[in-house]
Design a protein around this motif. Sequence first.
Motif, PDB file in Angstrom:
ATOM      1  N   THR A   1      -2.030   5.376  -4.181  1.00 54.45           N
ATOM      2  CA  THR A   1      -2.872   6.574  -4.117  1.00 54.45           C
ATOM      3  C   THR A   1      -1.973   7.790  -4.359  1.00 54.45           C
ATOM      4  O   THR A   1      -0.967   7.960  -3.671  1.00 54.45           O
ATOM      5  CB  THR A   1      -3.556   6.707  -2.749  1.00 54.45           C
TER       6      THR A   1
ATOM      7  N   GLN B   1       1.100   7.255   8.528  1.00 56.18           N
ATOM      8  CA  GLN B   1      -0.240   7.835   8.510  1.00 56.18           C
ATOM      9  C   GLN B   1      -0.190   9.171   7.767  1.00 56.18           C
ATOM     10  O   GLN B   1       0.626  10.032   8.072  1.00 56.18           O
ATOM     11  CB  GLN B   1      -0.725   8.041   9.940  1.00 56.18           C
TER      12      GLN B   1
ATOM     13  N   ARG C   1       0.866  -1.178   0.000  1.00 54.13           N
ATOM     14  CA  ARG C   1       0.000   0.000   0.000  1.00 54.13           C
ATOM     15  C   ARG C   1       0.907   1.235   0.000  1.00 54.13           C
ATOM     16  O   ARG C   1       1.669   1.447   0.934  1.00 54.13           O
ATOM     17  CB  ARG C   1      -0.897   0.015   1.234  1.00 54.13           C
TER      18      ARG C   1
ATOM     19  N   THR D   1      -2.420  12.414   6.696  1.00 52.70           N
ATOM     20  CA  THR D   1      -3.634  13.187   6.962  1.00 52.70           C
ATOM     21  C   THR D   1      -3.730  14.320   5.954  1.00 52.70           C
ATOM     22  O   THR D   1      -2.754  15.016   5.696  1.00 52.70           O
ATOM     23  CB  THR D   1      -3.609  13.769   8.388  1.00 52.70           C
TER      24      THR D   1
ATOM     25  N   LYS E   1      -9.879  15.228   4.802  1.00 55.25           N
ATOM     26  CA  LYS E   1     -10.386  14.362   5.859  1.00 55.25           C
ATOM     27  C   LYS E   1     -10.745  15.126   7.122  1.00 55.25           C
ATOM     28  O   LYS E   1     -11.168  14.547   8.106  1.00 55.25           O
ATOM     29  CB  LYS E   1      -9.357  13.267   6.194  1.00 55.25           C
TER      30      LYS E   1
ATOM     31  N   GLY F   1      -5.819  10.052   9.516  1.00 52.91           N
ATOM     32  CA  GLY F   1      -5.489   9.796   8.123  1.00 52.91           C
ATOM     33  C   GLY F   1      -5.385   8.312   7.827  1.00 52.91           C
ATOM     34  O   GLY F   1      -5.426   7.459   8.709  1.00 52.91           O
ATOM     35  N   ASP F   2      -5.251   8.008   6.547  1.00 53.76           N
ATOM     36  CA  ASP F   2      -5.040   6.631   6.113  1.00 53.76           C
ATOM     37  C   ASP F   2      -3.593   6.230   6.364  1.00 53.76           C
ATOM     38  O   ASP F   2      -2.691   7.067   6.364  1.00 53.76           O
ATOM     39  CB  ASP F   2      -5.349   6.503   4.614  1.00 53.76           C
ATOM     40  N   GLU F   3      -3.385   4.944   6.556  1.00 46.43           N
ATOM     41  CA  GLU F   3      -2.041   4.441   6.804  1.00 46.43           C
ATOM     42  C   GLU F   3      -1.555   3.645   5.602  1.00 46.43           C
ATOM     43  O   GLU F   3      -2.299   2.861   5.012  1.00 46.43           O
ATOM     44  CB  GLU F   3      -1.999   3.567   8.060  1.00 46.43           C
ATOM     45  N   TYR F   4      -0.272   3.853   5.252  1.00 47.87           N
ATOM     46  CA  TYR F   4       0.329   3.203   4.095  1.00 47.87           C
ATOM     47  C   TYR F   4       1.627   2.517   4.504  1.00 47.87           C
ATOM     48  O   TYR F   4       2.274   2.900   5.471  1.00 47.87           O
ATOM     49  CB  TYR F   4       0.625   4.232   3.005  1.00 47.87           C
TER      50      TYR F   4
END
Length: 403
Positions: A30, A183, A4, A185, A189, A194-197
């Motif tokens: 992303t 993470q 990811r 952010t 949002k 935030g999303d974690e990658y």
Amino acid sequence: MTLRAAVVGGGIIGTAVARHLATEHDAEVTLLDKEEHLAAHQTGHNSGVVHAGLYYEPGSLKATLCRRGVGLLQDFVQRHDIAYDECGKVVVALDEVQAARLDDLHARAVANGVPGARLVDADGLREIEPAATGVRALHSPQTAIVDYPAVTRALATELTAAGGRLRLGHEVVGLTDTGTGVQVTTTAKGARDGDEYDLVVVCGGLQSDRLAGLLGEDRTPRIVPFYGDYFVLPREQRDVVRGMVYPVPDPRYPFLGVHVTPRVDGVLTLGPNAFLSLGRESYRRTLPVPADVLDVVGFSGFWRFAAGNLAAAVRESRTALSSRQFVAEARRYVPALDTSGAVRGTRGVRAQAMGADGRLVDDFVITGTDRVVLVRNAPSPGATSALAIAEHVVAEALARRAA
């Protein structure tokens, strides 16, 4: 397990990195950018030159990635039917002092494997560029021009076709290494986590030092922005030159000076100059951006640079303050140009990385960890080298993860 990955920055380099991860490594990618369209900053505000590798120190990352990048770019634009014109370039010496400097430039070109690079005398220059004047020149027949925003959009098309996600209008305001991932952010949002990658690659251009600061990294090298204005000539002037006409670099000055460059849309441009910008993203003559100005004046490296480059500041101020002086610089090399109809074109802002000692950082700078890779400096030929930079950055990132 699928990797990811997030890439921060929708310029040509960030988009190339995202596309490379998605298409060559089957990652779940992303791409995040704060603007509503790609190539909104440096990629969309330059002369469109595809550099052949004349200027760069042999063996440097710049030299290596430039030559690799040209080949990859040529293949890419052919697949996507993007306009690409090998119109060539002459670097013109106006006197014997400048003529002597061409020997070193030619030696670099040969060492870097620049195809067809050769020195010519005044008669040879007239054969290549009948309207140009000079005592000697270095000719690079394969230096080209291209539409870099179109290249960026095509890269994004390949990214999304491979399953990648494009998230425009997502300004990154937080980067946190959690120990197991990173993470990210964004303003989109709000106050939520935030999303974690597994991996984050930051290609922030004009904001690269600030994005590094979000991770607690040293903000030096600091980005000190310099704007470059362009003038556009009426279309009937396009045929005055066959290709690009450049001045010989002067070691006393940190920037190249005004040159004559055609674009793939059929117009002829003059520029750019280089002068301190009062905003990192100020593409028009607007009021100063306080945060950007404070970043510069509060940085000791800038004052060391300024103290050592007073002559350069005087030279560049002439073209910054006088449109007449600006276009006159171009006519020194191409006297036949009719500049009476010249109008201001787009302004570019260079993300110039500067060290604490006041020196300009000349080569590409890529730092980071096994989870975060930061492209801290990607000056010219950054756009030319974008696809090669993507290969290099991704290979380095995956090697760090495997170590």
